[in-house]
Design an enzyme around this catalytic site. Structure first.
Site, PDB file in Angstrom:
ATOM      1  N   CYS A 134       0.844  -1.206   0.000  1.00 55.71           N
ATOM      2  CA  CYS A 134       0.000   0.000   0.000  1.00 55.71           C
ATOM      3  C   CYS A 134       0.876   1.251   0.000  1.00 55.71           C
ATOM      4  O   CYS A 134       1.889   1.310   0.709  1.00 55.71           O
ATOM      5  CB  CYS A 134      -0.902   0.009   1.237  1.00 55.71           C
ATOM      6  SG  CYS A 134      -2.345  -1.043   1.062  1.00 55.71           S
ATOM      7  N   HIS A 135       0.459   2.258  -0.785  1.00 55.57           N
ATOM      8  CA  HIS A 135       1.170   3.533  -0.824  1.00 55.57           C
ATOM      9  C   HIS A 135       0.772   4.385   0.384  1.00 55.57           C
ATOM     10  O   HIS A 135      -0.356   4.294   0.890  1.00 55.57           O
ATOM     11  CB  HIS A 135       0.840   4.300  -2.116  1.00 55.57           C
ATOM     12  CG  HIS A 135       1.367   3.634  -3.346  1.00 55.57           C
ATOM     13  ND1 HIS A 135       0.663   2.651  -4.008  1.00 55.57           N
ATOM     14  CD2 HIS A 135       2.525   3.812  -4.027  1.00 55.57           C
ATOM     15  CE1 HIS A 135       1.360   2.249  -5.051  1.00 55.57           C
ATOM     16  NE2 HIS A 135       2.495   2.938  -5.094  1.00 55.57           N
ATOM     17  N   MET A 191      -8.213   0.390   0.326  1.00 53.22           N
ATOM     18  CA  MET A 191      -7.590  -0.367   1.410  1.00 53.22           C
ATOM     19  C   MET A 191      -7.706   0.366   2.741  1.00 53.22           C
ATOM     20  O   MET A 191      -7.838  -0.260   3.798  1.00 53.22           O
ATOM     21  CB  MET A 191      -6.123  -0.637   1.088  1.00 53.22           C
ATOM     22  CG  MET A 191      -5.918  -1.547  -0.116  1.00 53.22           C
ATOM     23  SD  MET A 191      -6.871  -3.095  -0.010  1.00 53.22           S
ATOM     24  CE  MET A 191      -6.256  -3.810   1.489  1.00 53.22           C
ATOM     25  N   GLU A 192      -7.668   1.682   2.713  1.00 49.28           N
ATOM     26  CA  GLU A 192      -7.856   2.454   3.949  1.00 49.28           C
ATOM     27  C   GLU A 192      -9.272   2.287   4.485  1.00 49.28           C
ATOM     28  O   GLU A 192      -9.471   2.179   5.718  1.00 49.28           O
ATOM     29  CB  GLU A 192      -7.554   3.922   3.679  1.00 49.28           C
ATOM     30  CG  GLU A 192      -6.076   4.270   3.616  1.00 49.28           C
ATOM     31  CD  GLU A 192      -5.392   3.752   2.351  1.00 49.28           C
ATOM     32  OE1 GLU A 192      -4.150   3.754   2.300  1.00 49.28           O
ATOM     33  OE2 GLU A 192      -6.104   3.361   1.409  1.00 49.28           O
ATOM     34  N   ASP A 232     -13.769  -7.050  20.877  1.00 47.38           N
ATOM     35  CA  ASP A 232     -13.048  -7.030  22.146  1.00 47.38           C
ATOM     36  C   ASP A 232     -13.902  -6.450  23.269  1.00 47.38           C
ATOM     37  O   ASP A 232     -13.800  -6.886  24.425  1.00 47.38           O
ATOM     38  CB  ASP A 232     -11.769  -6.207  21.976  1.00 47.38           C
ATOM     39  CG  ASP A 232     -10.984  -6.078  23.269  1.00 47.38           C
ATOM     40  OD1 ASP A 232     -10.501  -7.109  23.783  1.00 47.38           O
ATOM     41  OD2 ASP A 232     -10.858  -4.936  23.773  1.00 47.38           O
TER      42      ASP A 232
END
Length: 481
Positions: A62-63, A97-98, A112
């Site tokens: 990823c950039h 992707m972000e 969690d």
């Protein structure tokens, strides 16, 4: 990492979703806000934002792009919670992707927080729901375009065979990847007339969509391609030239010297490119494939002229052989009446006699005992009431009356009267008028003696005699012996 230096910055967006299925107990705690670790949604949102900013550190290829915006929302359903992350950036590569990382880490954080009170937890699905930006967003404008192009190289040395042309060959190589059809290729010297003639021949043929020129865009005396293009185009398109210069300037500072011009003649677009192969490559990266949209735009028909702006059609009626067109009779000339006889000017009216306002006139005197008339003694004539000049002519002229202390009088200003003393008849004692009061005497001014100047050093003060000693008042406190 993939090389994206040849791509251009565009607005890119992406939306990702993650579904977390939760058991009944966990859903009850979410609804009541009784989770032992605090507010779940605020913590999950913060975790997703922190993770999205570090996506390039978590995923190797990823950039490290600038994340301009990120929104994370939560929707509670009958089975659990749906997490939606929407990311935005203006850069060379996508931001999906972000968005996926933000949604995934937010789901892990929710897992969690719920695991102390609920064992039935499943992160069921994470997927990309929307992606926009980049070249794919504009494919509809040029996906089916097959451009017809011509290449014109301006170079003295390439035209006489001193060296082999490389910039024109680079243009041909790049356009071959976009289904381009070559319609012409020429290498000419740096001569404005020859270049303009070749450009005009291609544009007027109607068989060329684009003319890509190379060379002649600098500031050297022989760089005349821009002038040859400017004399032919009908409309300039500065945005395309600015896009090329901006793209090249970020890679090579000397690109600021390029004077390349882009314009339209007929249905053909002329694009000036630099003379170096590297400059050609950079400018074509900035243009393609987006500039191919011009083919469909230039193919549109011109708008028809409104009927109101068209000239009225003239009707033509043929005449039989030998007939002459009827002449419109001229309007009769009106007779000119003789001038009226001259009228003698009226004689000027005599000037009105104005009685004197100042001077002397005889006043009869009578004997106070017998009443017999005595000799006439001249007495001053009372001044007539002052009438300001211009009072009868609309106030067009203002009058400066010296008897009124030199005040400039106008009809809208009331002057200050001069002080006067009353006069009485010596025989009858009746008032007969007023006389000006005598002016107060002016103080004498000594212009020869200058006024005394204040001294800088104060004058000496005469010494005074010392004060006599005061009697001793302490005797009253003397104790008796």
């Amino acid at each position: 990492m993939r090389d994206v230096t040849r791509k251009i910055d565009t607005l890119r967006t992406a939306t990702a979703q993650t579904t977390v299925r939760i058991g009944a107990t966990g859903r009850q705690h979410l609804a009541a806000g009784t989770l032992p670790k605090g507010d779940p949604y605020g913590i999950c949102q913060a975790a997703g934002m922190l993770a999205a900013k570090r996506t390039s550190e978590l995923i190797p290829h990823c950039h490290n792009l600038p994340l301009d915006g990120l929104d994370i929302a939560f929707e509670q359903t009958a089975e659990g919670v749906v997490i939606t992350a929407h990311a935005r950036t203006v850069w060379k590569t996508g931001v999906e992707m972000e968005a996926l990382t933000a949604a995934s880490v937010a789901a892990l954080t929710l897992y969690d927080l719920l695991k102390p009170v609920e064992a039935d937890l499943v992160i069921a699905e994470t997927r990309l729901t929307q992606k926009a930006g980049g070249e794919s967003q504009f494919e509809q404008f040029f996906a089916q375009v097959q451009p017809r192009y011509a290449i014109l190289v301006a170079s003295d040395r390439a035209s006489d065979g001193t060296y082999q042309d490389a910039s024109g060959a680079k243009i041909r190589e790049i356009l071959a990847g976009y289904r381009g059809v070559e319609a012409g290729y020429a290498v000419l010297p740096d001569d404005r007339q020859q270049l303009a003639a070749q450009l005009a021949a291609w544009t007027d043929s109607g068989a060329v969509d684009f003319i890509f020129t190379s060379g002649g865009t600098g500031i050297a005396p022989r760089d005349v391609m821009v002038e040859a293009t400017a004399g032919l185009i009908e409309r300039e398109i500065p945005g395309i030239a600015e896009a090329m210069r901006n793209y090249s300037q970020r890679r090579k500072p000397l690109a600021m010297f390029t004077r390349g011009l882009v314009g339209v003649r007929g249905k053909t677009m002329i694009i000036n490119l630099p003379g170096s192969p590297k400059g050609v490559e950079e400018c074509m990266e900035a243009l393609l494939p987006f500039v191919l949209h011009a083919v469909s735009e230039l193919a549109k028909a011109a708008a028809p002229t409104p009927a109101a702006q068209q000239p009225p059609a003239q009707e033509h009626h043929p005449l039989p052989m030998g007939a002459q067109p009827a002449m419109t009779p001229a309007a009769p000339i009106a007779a000119v009446a003789p001038p009226p006889p001259p009228v003698a000017a009226p004689a000027p009216a005599p000037a009105p006699v104005v009685p004197p306002t100042t001077g002397t006139a005889p006043v009869p005197r009578f004997d106070p005992v017998t009443g017999a008339p005595l000799d006439a003694t001249p007495a001053p004539i009372a001044a007539a009431p002052f009438e300001p000049q211009g009072a009868n002519d609309g106030g067009a002229a203002a009058h400066l009356d010296p008897g009124w202390r030199g005040t400039l009088y106008s009809p809208t200003v009331t002057p200050e009267p001069q002080p006067s003393v009353p006069l009485f008849d010596p025989n009858t004692g009746e008032p007969i008028g007023y006389a000006p009061a005598p002016a107060p005497p002016m103080p004498a001014v000594d212009d020869a003696t200058p006024p005394p100047m204040p001294g800088i050093i104060p004058p000496p003060v005469a010494p005074t005699a010392p004060e006599p000693p005061k009697p001793d008042d302490t005797s009253m406190f003397t104790l008796p012996s």
